[in-house]
Design a protein around this motif. Structure first.
Motif, mmCIF file in Angstrom:
data_model
loop_
_atom_site.group_PDB
_atom_site.id
_atom_site.type_symbol
_atom_site.label_atom_id
_atom_site.label_comp_id
_atom_site.label_asym_id
_atom_site.label_seq_id
_atom_site.Cartn_x
_atom_site.Cartn_y
_atom_site.Cartn_z
ATOM 1 N N LEU A 1 0.615 -1.229 -0.019
ATOM 2 C CA LEU A 1 -0.030 0.036 0.095
ATOM 3 C C LEU A 1 0.774 1.335 -0.221
ATOM 4 O O LEU A 1 0.385 2.334 -0.309
ATOM 5 C CB LEU A 1 -0.867 -0.009 1.176
ATOM 6 C CG LEU A 1 -1.778 -1.093 1.338
ATOM 7 C CD1 LEU A 1 -2.704 -1.032 2.518
ATOM 8 C CD2 LEU A 1 -2.762 -1.197 0.183
ATOM 9 N N ALA A 2 2.087 1.191 0.514
ATOM 10 C CA ALA A 2 2.930 2.318 0.515
ATOM 11 C C ALA A 2 4.588 1.775 0.314
ATOM 12 O O ALA A 2 5.114 1.730 1.073
ATOM 13 C CB ALA A 2 2.993 3.038 1.879
ATOM 14 N N PRO A 3 4.859 1.651 -1.086
ATOM 15 C CA PRO A 3 6.119 1.262 -1.183
ATOM 16 C C PRO A 3 7.083 2.131 -0.798
ATOM 17 O O PRO A 3 7.131 3.230 -1.026
ATOM 18 C CB PRO A 3 5.846 1.141 -2.811
ATOM 19 C CG PRO A 3 4.575 1.096 -3.071
ATOM 20 C CD PRO A 3 3.934 1.809 -2.114
ATOM 21 N N GLY A 4 8.011 1.514 -0.264
ATOM 22 C CA GLY A 4 9.453 2.144 0.326
ATOM 23 C C GLY A 4 9.330 2.577 1.478
ATOM 24 O O GLY A 4 10.259 2.866 2.230
ATOM 25 N N ARG A 5 8.109 2.728 2.475
ATOM 26 C CA ARG A 5 7.924 3.116 3.578
ATOM 27 C C ARG A 5 8.123 2.328 4.796
ATOM 28 O O ARG A 5 8.186 2.719 5.916
ATOM 29 C CB ARG A 5 6.567 3.993 3.833
ATOM 30 C CG ARG A 5 6.341 5.217 2.937
ATOM 31 C CD ARG A 5 5.124 5.837 3.528
ATOM 32 N NE ARG A 5 4.864 7.049 2.509
ATOM 33 C CZ ARG A 5 4.114 7.865 2.516
ATOM 34 N NH1 ARG A 5 2.994 7.904 3.663
ATOM 35 N NH2 ARG A 5 4.055 9.148 1.839
ATOM 36 N N PHE A 6 8.055 0.880 4.259
ATOM 37 C CA PHE A 6 7.965 -0.145 5.476
ATOM 38 C C PHE A 6 9.431 -0.874 4.982
ATOM 39 O O PHE A 6 9.323 -2.259 5.226
ATOM 40 C CB PHE A 6 6.681 -1.138 5.520
ATOM 41 C CG PHE A 6 5.515 -0.126 5.808
ATOM 42 C CD1 PHE A 6 5.294 0.138 7.242
ATOM 43 C CD2 PHE A 6 4.690 0.444 4.892
ATOM 44 C CE1 PHE A 6 4.164 0.709 7.606
ATOM 45 C CE2 PHE A 6 3.485 1.031 5.230
ATOM 46 C CZ PHE A 6 3.580 1.261 6.668
ATOM 47 N N ASP A 7 10.385 -0.407 4.363
ATOM 48 C CA ASP A 7 11.679 -1.376 3.984
ATOM 49 C C ASP A 7 12.196 -1.798 5.282
ATOM 50 O O ASP A 7 12.940 -3.063 5.172
ATOM 51 C CB ASP A 7 12.452 -0.456 3.196
ATOM 52 C CG ASP A 7 11.755 -0.519 1.640
ATOM 53 O OD1 ASP A 7 10.942 -1.042 1.591
ATOM 54 O OD2 ASP A 7 12.544 0.343 0.948
ATOM 55 N N TYR A 8 12.313 -1.107 6.407
ATOM 56 C CA TYR A 8 13.056 -1.404 7.621
ATOM 57 C C TYR A 8 12.156 -1.809 8.621
ATOM 58 O O TYR A 8 12.759 -2.883 9.447
ATOM 59 C CB TYR A 8 13.860 -0.174 7.909
ATOM 60 C CG TYR A 8 15.107 -0.044 6.844
ATOM 61 C CD1 TYR A 8 16.063 -0.806 6.441
ATOM 62 C CD2 TYR A 8 14.862 1.193 5.862
ATOM 63 C CE1 TYR A 8 16.917 -0.416 5.465
ATOM 64 C CE2 TYR A 8 15.774 1.509 4.978
ATOM 65 C CZ TYR A 8 16.865 0.571 4.731
ATOM 66 O OH TYR A 8 17.616 1.038 3.760
ATOM 67 N N ILE A 9 11.277 -1.195 9.237
ATOM 68 C CA ILE A 9 10.252 -1.466 10.029
ATOM 69 C C ILE A 9 8.849 -1.625 9.677
ATOM 70 O O ILE A 9 8.477 -0.665 8.857
ATOM 71 C CB ILE A 9 10.455 -0.304 11.236
ATOM 72 C CG1 ILE A 9 12.012 -0.321 11.840
ATOM 73 C CG2 ILE A 9 9.409 -0.679 12.209
ATOM 74 C CD1 ILE A 9 12.265 0.675 12.765
ATOM 75 N N GLY A 10 8.363 -2.769 10.076
ATOM 76 C CA GLY A 10 6.938 -2.693 9.912
ATOM 77 C C GLY A 10 6.339 -3.425 8.594
ATOM 78 O O GLY A 10 5.278 -3.477 8.277
ATOM 79 N N HIS A 11 7.522 -4.042 7.770
ATOM 80 C CA HIS A 11 6.770 -4.712 6.788
ATOM 81 C C HIS A 11 6.416 -6.146 6.954
ATOM 82 O O HIS A 11 6.622 -6.579 8.154
ATOM 83 C CB HIS A 11 8.034 -4.935 5.581
ATOM 84 C CG HIS A 11 9.334 -5.616 6.252
ATOM 85 N ND1 HIS A 11 9.267 -6.972 6.303
ATOM 86 C CD2 HIS A 11 10.555 -4.959 6.527
ATOM 87 C CE1 HIS A 11 10.656 -7.308 6.620
ATOM 88 N NE2 HIS A 11 11.439 -5.958 6.699
ATOM 89 N N SER A 12 5.809 -6.673 5.939
ATOM 90 C CA SER A 12 5.079 -7.881 6.189
ATOM 91 C C SER A 12 5.727 -9.143 6.640
ATOM 92 O O SER A 12 5.215 -9.747 7.589
ATOM 93 C CB SER A 12 4.272 -8.454 4.835
ATOM 94 O OG SER A 12 5.075 -8.689 3.893
ATOM 95 N N HIS A 13 7.290 -9.254 6.461
ATOM 96 C CA HIS A 13 7.849 -10.421 6.649
ATOM 97 C C HIS A 13 8.373 -10.106 8.251
ATOM 98 O O HIS A 13 8.419 -11.341 8.915
ATOM 99 C CB HIS A 13 9.300 -10.371 5.923
ATOM 100 C CG HIS A 13 9.757 -11.745 6.163
ATOM 101 N ND1 HIS A 13 9.334 -13.078 5.297
ATOM 102 C CD2 HIS A 13 10.961 -12.163 6.778
ATOM 103 C CE1 HIS A 13 10.028 -13.913 5.304
ATOM 104 N NE2 HIS A 13 11.062 -13.602 6.494
ATOM 105 N N GLN A 14 8.290 -8.913 8.815
ATOM 106 C CA GLN A 14 8.637 -8.782 10.548
ATOM 107 C C GLN A 14 7.366 -9.205 10.819
ATOM 108 O O GLN A 14 7.212 -10.065 12.049
ATOM 109 C CB GLN A 14 8.779 -7.503 10.470
ATOM 110 C CG GLN A 14 10.142 -6.932 10.134
ATOM 111 C CD GLN A 14 10.588 -5.500 10.379
ATOM 112 O OE1 GLN A 14 9.693 -4.802 10.400
ATOM 113 N NE2 GLN A 14 11.690 -5.196 10.392
ATOM 114 N N LEU A 15 6.381 -8.906 10.421
ATOM 115 C CA LEU A 15 4.923 -8.996 11.059
ATOM 116 C C LEU A 15 4.652 -10.670 10.901
ATOM 117 O O LEU A 15 4.123 -11.174 11.776
ATOM 118 C CB LEU A 15 3.786 -8.324 10.459
ATOM 119 C CG LEU A 15 3.866 -6.567 10.391
ATOM 120 C CD1 LEU A 15 2.628 -6.124 9.731
ATOM 121 C CD2 LEU A 15 3.786 -6.344 11.894
#
Length: 287
Positions: A188-202
């Motif tokens: 939904l927001a490319p580039g904003r979750f590259d380090y924290i909060g992306h799907s693989h971390q969740l």
């Protein structure tokens, strides 16, 4: 000797071990791969940047640990969580051996899915998802059946009543699968979750939470059903448990070694071995 009706109890000096009182043995078998798969995943993420070949081999080992975790779940489910009407049925007797075969299938399919991921990313992802979804569905058949029996409270569940932790575990498992497949929120927001909060971390957070609730649910079944299960003949003794687990470990290592050998024979000019892990990750987000 008086038996305690609680789940985990402290053992006094001189108390019988697993051979004389093997009630807690399936729990131990579950705890070993439950500790192994987060460790293997951490190692895979840590060392996968060494080289393209190292990246694939690290994830081969990660998939093998997850496959052994799926087998580890089958031991306490067969010992403590089986529906009363399934006890000593053909399915109950074959539940753990079938889970061992499923672990081979899971490792084989997930390792193979890395080879076509550049040319056919959709097929690769679907294959990897199916490789882990099938063992999960099989392992949780006893819980799904007990849930159906107790759905809506139409009648008394008796010994088939489910702990609320079983529901929390299933919910976390569904969230884990959804995050793996949907790649939200970074889509939904490319580039904003590259380090924290992306799907693989969740994804990893939900997986570990699910394992926590699964352990609590297993302990609840161990405690509430112990007096009744103590009168039943165990499906697997110490020798059969060790043999099944040893064969599963050896078989999964053999599968990983076979795919590693195939990977090492691939020439360095192959597209599968080109580019950095960061570039491949950015390409995957764009697809």
């Amino acid at each position: 000797m008086r038996r305690s009706t609680s789940g985990l109890t402290s053992c006094p000096p001189g108390s019988p071990g697993f051979r004389a009182d093997p009630y807690h043995l399936p729990l131990l078998v579950f705890l070993l791969p439950a500790c192994l798969y987060p460790f293997a995943s951490c190692c895979a993420h840590t060392f996968s940047s060494m080289s393209p070949r190292a990246r694939h081999i690290c994830y081969f080992l990660d998939y093998g640990a997850l496959s052994l975790y799926s087998l580890g779940c089958a031991f306490p489910y067969a010992a403590y969580s089986m529906p009363t009407s399934w006890l000593h049925s053909r399915l109950h007797q074959l539940f753990v051996p079938a889970a061992a075969l499923n672990s081979f299938l899971c490792t084989g399919l997930s390792c193979y899915s890395r080879f076509p991921e550049l040319e056919y990313p959709g097929f690769s992802k679907a294959l990897r998802t199916a490789a882990f979804a099938y063992p999960f569905l099989f392992d949780n058949l006893p819980l799904f059946y007990r849930l159906r029996l107790c759905w809506g409270g139409a009648h008394s569940c008796g010994r088939d009543a489910l702990s609320s932790n079983h529901s929390y575990h299933l919910l976390c498992a569904l969230l884990t699968g959804f995050l793996f497949a949907a790649r939200l929120p970074e889509r939904l927001a490319p580039g904003r979750f590259d380090y924290i909060g992306h799907s693989h971390q969740l994804f990893h957070i939900c997986a570990v939470l699910g394992t926590h609730f699964q352990l609590e649910a297993v302990l609840a079944d161990m405690g509430s059903r112990r007096a009744w299960l103590a009168m039943q003949e165990p499906t697997l003794g110490l020798e059969a448990t060790v043999a099944t687990l040893s064969l599963a470990v050896i078989g999964n290592l053999f599968i990983i070694a076979a795919f590693t050998a195939s990977l090492l024979r691939i020439p360095g000019t192959c597209p599968l071995l080109q580019g950095s892990p960061l570039e491949e990750g950015l390409q995957a987000k764009q697809q």
